[in-house]
Enzyme design. Sequence first.
Site, PDB file in Angstrom:
ATOM      1  N   GLU A 249      59.699  82.557  53.043  1.00  0.00           N
ATOM      2  CA  GLU A 249      58.893  83.686  52.600  1.00  0.00           C
ATOM      3  C   GLU A 249      57.522  83.504  53.766  1.00  0.00           C
ATOM      4  O   GLU A 249      56.779  82.562  53.656  1.00  0.00           O
ATOM      5  CB  GLU A 249      58.118  83.540  51.391  1.00  0.00           C
ATOM      6  CG  GLU A 249      57.400  84.433  50.834  1.00  0.00           C
ATOM      7  CD  GLU A 249      56.708  84.493  49.256  1.00  0.00           C
ATOM      8  OE1 GLU A 249      55.926  83.320  49.187  1.00  0.00           O
ATOM      9  OE2 GLU A 249      56.763  85.107  48.587  1.00  0.00           O
TER      10      GLU A 249
ATOM     11  N   TYR B 223      55.224  92.001  54.192  1.00  0.00           N
ATOM     12  CA  TYR B 223      55.503  90.868  53.404  1.00  0.00           C
ATOM     13  C   TYR B 223      57.043  90.688  53.911  1.00  0.00           C
ATOM     14  O   TYR B 223      58.004  91.824  53.952  1.00  0.00           O
ATOM     15  CB  TYR B 223      55.558  91.049  52.014  1.00  0.00           C
ATOM     16  CG  TYR B 223      56.468  90.300  51.262  1.00  0.00           C
ATOM     17  CD1 TYR B 223      55.622  88.913  50.580  1.00  0.00           C
ATOM     18  CD2 TYR B 223      57.496  90.223  50.877  1.00  0.00           C
ATOM     19  CE1 TYR B 223      56.510  87.853  49.908  1.00  0.00           C
ATOM     20  CE2 TYR B 223      58.265  89.442  50.081  1.00  0.00           C
ATOM     21  CZ  TYR B 223      57.810  88.224  49.651  1.00  0.00           C
ATOM     22  OH  TYR B 223      58.480  87.352  49.051  1.00  0.00           O
TER      23      TYR B 223
END
Length: 397
Positions: free
Chosen positions: A206, A118
């Site tokens: 993101e 991530y």
Amino acid sequence: MNLHEYQGKEILASHGVRIQRGIVANTASEAVAAAKDLTAETGTGWHVIKAQVHAGGRGKGGGVKLAKNLQEVEEIAGQIIGMNLVTPQTSAEGKLVRKVLVAEDVYYPGDSETSEFYMSVLLNRGTGKNMIMYSTEGGMEIEVVAEKTPHLIFTEEIDPSVGLQGFQARRIAFNLGLSGTAFKEMVKFVSALYTAYVKSDSSLFEINPVLKTSDDKILAVDAKVTIDDNALFRHKDIEEMRDVTEENPIEVEAKAVGLNYVDLDGNVGCMVNGAGLAMATMDLIKQAGGEPANFLDVGGTADAKRVEEAFRIILKDENVKAILINIFGGIVRCDRVAQGVVDAYKNMGDAINVPIIVRLQGTNAEVAKELIDNSGLAVHSAVMFQEAADKVKEVLA
Ligand code: GDP
Ligand code: MN
């Protein structure tokens, strides 16, 4: 302003970030053509079909599917386009899917050497610095990781005036457990990602997941991007990416006439000049037992035309049971605003079907109140804040 995954990836690629390549398609047959073009380009035969909506968690809702041949591309694209995709991030009704991204399959079946990470770049308002947040736990919701295993989330703060330093990019690659080629690839990936974030004036980039393939390539499989609206004027190319079908229709209309409007869930419409007073007015409505239906700052020029536009926007929300107009006349004179309200009301006739409470304070407030009271219209006037609150309570009862 939010972007679709395929648009975010375009920006990433233009700054040298390696991405899972794809082509956007509006129909099932466009999807087949896209898959053929991609195969010619990448040499891989499998594709993932990904719903393009402004919401995450698409995989969980059935909006991301693997197609092993062209027939499956056609079938799956046909299914996903036109579906109402419900994900953990949409409302219960879901979001209508209008396009899909046909992307190369970048996962090799049965390959245990791949890892998902991530990574996001965002603004830390607390420290006034940019921040790279990253984790070894990619591919799942970061909120869940934050709750269950917060020690697996790392952050790197970047001073915007000096930019991302080499040692920081290396620390990130190290903390992700990489070495050799993958380590070098990650350093490049992080630097290019940070550049993309800065150059596009974003407030969020993101990437979940960031994929490490078994041959040590690092690439962005997903992209969630938010651009700072206040910087859009210097990014005409990005501004053109706006997809108004994904936005709240009343907010889009309000923006077109230059009103600062945010749609909320309550029953009392607000028309206020100045953002601070608008916030205070929302508190007042809550104290009076109502719930604000919106935030609306009409700005400095509350004349008849502007008041009328504001009325029309507020009344588009079917939940509105009353409207509270709260104006402080500093530069603008209250009697002018009052005249504006009266004229707009007369102009709109039956369109106004809920009680209106007007509270005017400041220059010529008393004259303004008289104007309203003598207009013969069903408008309640007030000068004091509390008086206005009591009237809201009265009409809601
Ligand atoms: P999200 O669910 O909206 O976050 O959409 P993502 O783009 O992150 O995709 C969801 C999941 O689909 C990812 O976490 C991956 O596990 C999977 N996925 C994405 N691309 C591929 C691919 O090329 N091949 C395979 N087999 N799975 C993929
Ligand atoms: Mn994702």
